[in-house]
Design an enzyme around this catalytic site. Sequence first.
Site, short mmCIF file in Angstrom:
data_model
loop_
_atom_site.label_atom_id
_atom_site.label_comp_id
_atom_site.label_asym_id
_atom_site.label_seq_id
_atom_site.Cartn_x
_atom_site.Cartn_y
_atom_site.Cartn_z
N SER A 28 -0.44 69.29 -77.90
CA SER A 28 0.58 68.23 -77.83
C SER A 28 1.33 68.30 -76.50
O SER A 28 2.55 68.36 -76.46
CB SER A 28 1.53 68.32 -79.02
OG SER A 28 2.02 69.64 -79.14
N ARG A 31 15.74 71.04 -87.09
CA ARG A 31 15.68 69.70 -86.51
C ARG A 31 15.88 68.67 -87.62
O ARG A 31 15.28 68.79 -88.67
CB ARG A 31 14.35 69.47 -85.82
CG ARG A 31 14.46 68.48 -84.67
CD ARG A 31 13.15 68.31 -83.94
NE ARG A 31 12.99 69.23 -82.82
CZ ARG A 31 12.00 69.17 -81.97
NH1 ARG A 31 11.06 68.26 -82.10
NH2 ARG A 31 11.91 70.03 -80.98
N ASP A 40 8.92 64.93 -70.86
CA ASP A 40 9.60 64.37 -72.04
C ASP A 40 11.11 64.61 -71.90
O ASP A 40 11.56 65.24 -70.93
CB ASP A 40 9.00 64.95 -73.34
CG ASP A 40 9.34 66.41 -73.57
OD1 ASP A 40 9.73 67.10 -72.60
OD2 ASP A 40 9.21 66.88 -74.71
N ASP A 68 13.44 66.57 -72.89
CA ASP A 68 14.02 67.89 -72.59
C ASP A 68 13.15 68.66 -71.60
O ASP A 68 13.35 69.87 -71.39
CB ASP A 68 14.26 68.70 -73.87
CG ASP A 68 12.97 69.08 -74.57
OD1 ASP A 68 11.99 68.31 -74.48
OD2 ASP A 68 12.93 70.14 -75.23
N ASP A 89 10.19 69.91 -71.51
CA ASP A 89 9.33 71.07 -71.81
C ASP A 89 7.87 70.66 -71.98
O ASP A 89 7.00 71.51 -72.13
CB ASP A 89 9.84 71.86 -73.03
CG ASP A 89 9.74 71.10 -74.34
OD1 ASP A 89 9.54 69.87 -74.32
OD2 ASP A 89 9.87 71.74 -75.40
N ARG A 90 7.59 69.34 -71.93
CA ARG A 90 6.20 68.90 -72.05
C ARG A 90 5.87 67.90 -70.94
O ARG A 90 6.77 67.34 -70.33
CB ARG A 90 5.98 68.25 -73.43
CG ARG A 90 6.36 69.23 -74.53
CD ARG A 90 6.13 68.71 -75.93
NE ARG A 90 6.20 67.29 -76.03
CZ ARG A 90 5.42 66.56 -76.84
NH1 ARG A 90 4.55 67.15 -77.60
NH2 ARG A 90 5.54 65.26 -76.88
N GLU A 150 -0.58 74.18 -75.91
CA GLU A 150 -0.84 73.55 -77.19
C GLU A 150 -1.21 72.10 -76.90
O GLU A 150 -0.73 71.51 -75.92
CB GLU A 150 0.36 73.64 -78.12
CG GLU A 150 1.62 73.01 -77.62
CD GLU A 150 2.81 73.21 -78.56
OE1 GLU A 150 2.66 73.88 -79.60
OE2 GLU A 150 3.89 72.69 -78.25
N SER A 176 13.95 67.44 -78.38
CA SER A 176 12.79 67.21 -77.52
C SER A 176 12.40 65.73 -77.45
O SER A 176 13.17 64.90 -76.99
CB SER A 176 11.63 68.07 -77.99
OG SER A 176 10.59 68.05 -77.04
N LYS A 210 6.87 76.60 -73.50
CA LYS A 210 6.23 75.55 -72.71
C LYS A 210 7.21 74.99 -71.69
O LYS A 210 8.41 74.98 -71.93
CB LYS A 210 5.67 74.46 -73.62
CG LYS A 210 6.63 73.88 -74.63
CD LYS A 210 5.89 72.89 -75.51
CE LYS A 210 6.81 72.23 -76.51
NZ LYS A 210 6.96 72.97 -77.74
#
Length: 592
Positions: free
Chosen positions: A406, A43, A302, A304, A306-307, A404, A145, A418
């Site tokens: 976050s 990243r 978010d 992408d 995944d959260r 997790e 992300s 996730k």
Amino acid sequence: WLLWGLKNPKTKEQIENLLRNGMNKELRDRLCCRMTFGTAGLRSAMGAGFCYINDLTVIQSTQGMYKYLERSFSDFKQRGFVVGYDTRGQVTSSCSSQRLAKLTAAVLLAKDVPVYLFSRYVPTPFVPYAVQELKAVAGVMITASHNRKEDNGYKVYWETGAQITSPHDKEILKCIEECVEPWNGSWNDNLVDTSPLKKDPLQDICKRYMEDLKKICFYREINSKTTLKFVHTSFHGVGHDYVQLAFQVFGFKPPIPVPEQKDPDPDFSTVKCPNPEEGESVLELSLRLAEKENARIVVATDPDADRLAVAELQENGHWKVFTGNELAALFGWWMFDCWEKNKSRNADVKNVYMLATTVSSKILKAIALKEGFHFEETLPGFKWIGSRIKDLLENGKEVLFAFEESIGFLCGTSVLDKDGVSAAVVTAEMASYLETMNITLRQQLIKVYEKYGYHISKTSYFLCYDPPTIKSIFERLRNFDSPREYPKFCGEFAILHVRDITTGYDSSQPNKKSVLPVSKNSQMITFTFQNGCVATLRTSGTEPKIKYYAEMCASPDQSNTALLEEELKKLIEALIENFLEPSRNGLIWRSV
């Protein structure tokens, strides 16, 4: 760089300009180092240079991947490779996630590898899901992300459907070093339109994913009748269509989208940063819309998807934005409750597992102790959770939930990473079920804490753009009052145990060695205090941050939350003042 990066005039021009203007330090910063695998793959910022994300570094990374996979799998060219991407982009370096995904595919197609390239943007969890479903050897998701808009990334999944961990990451980096010059055909992104080896898995994977979601839907009847209304924001990213579909699968009416944020926008123009974890300040548009629409619950994925962040309107007219740890307490209770009510006669609670990363709340541990299932901890980063779940499933265990702090959650095990899409719809089902008993999410959270013990935590961070400063902060803690001595106190608070994941030391173990694997490339020290508080300081794997995590874990008979909160607040102040020393080290406080 100028020789190999010819095919992208914009990044070529960026380097030529620096050269012309004698910007030697910036040239060195851009050209004299390479990206390494952090907690979520490669990243970096988009732009010219070997340590940035751009056409050339993505080609190099994929050539390295090809070399490593060819060595690791004799059936690589039968099984193929999955490529997905989000909606990021940067005009100044003509760098978009879609273009980088096409180049990733082109490198492999030129080497006769079948590639499953999604024809449009997808949530990150679709890539690991597709790797497993299509029995591919690996996959890549082009995403950064929730990072700032300037960034992008290259996230790698192994055949298991979990993100790569050691030793694969180091071996791939070695292979990248050996293949830095673009091969003939690596730039040929026309192959994506012409090669018979390219397939588009979008319809098939979307259909299978939505079908699998039904495994974690327990109250479709209630969902279809609920009077609750939900607002969803996809933060200018990929989430809108997929969350709409997921709600449909669960029997809900579609959630109300935030119109200004539902379509992709690589500039994330309505938020100061595209991270829903930042709370109310970035959820402004969705909260206002919810008030207007009379919707009590906001779910935010978010960019992408995944959260997941969740907010609930309280009776006093204020919004409660749940932390990742609070949501995990609710999900942990919910997934176990659903398992218990739906389990087969011979199901054994001792076969059931939940997982969390070591910097996350210990609430699942408290639930597990009382209910009789197993709880396990991993290093920070969902890649460790994913690979541990894979091991457990192979040994016949049942994993209900993992998280997790976050705001990364995994309900069920259809995906080994996730997943904000499934978490959003499970939140809606939980809220609808509770609504039938006139209970809000917040009230249920208090019930969970009353039954299993209050777990009050706070997580935040400082920005630090100077790696030597970060290193010296942690080295000082390892040599506190004298060489090779960790601190015994933090201000007035006595320290019971110290665990240092960077060096592998753990004072609580008989042999003084940490049970969790050593992670030399990142800094992370955990302090357990005499008063029952656990605090961790660590560097971020994806951003220039020093993060701190602290939690007071109380037993169910300790219900004076004001006292617990006061104690935690004092301890955090001591931690910052004594261990991080922000003013002396020039750390930038998180702006709230």
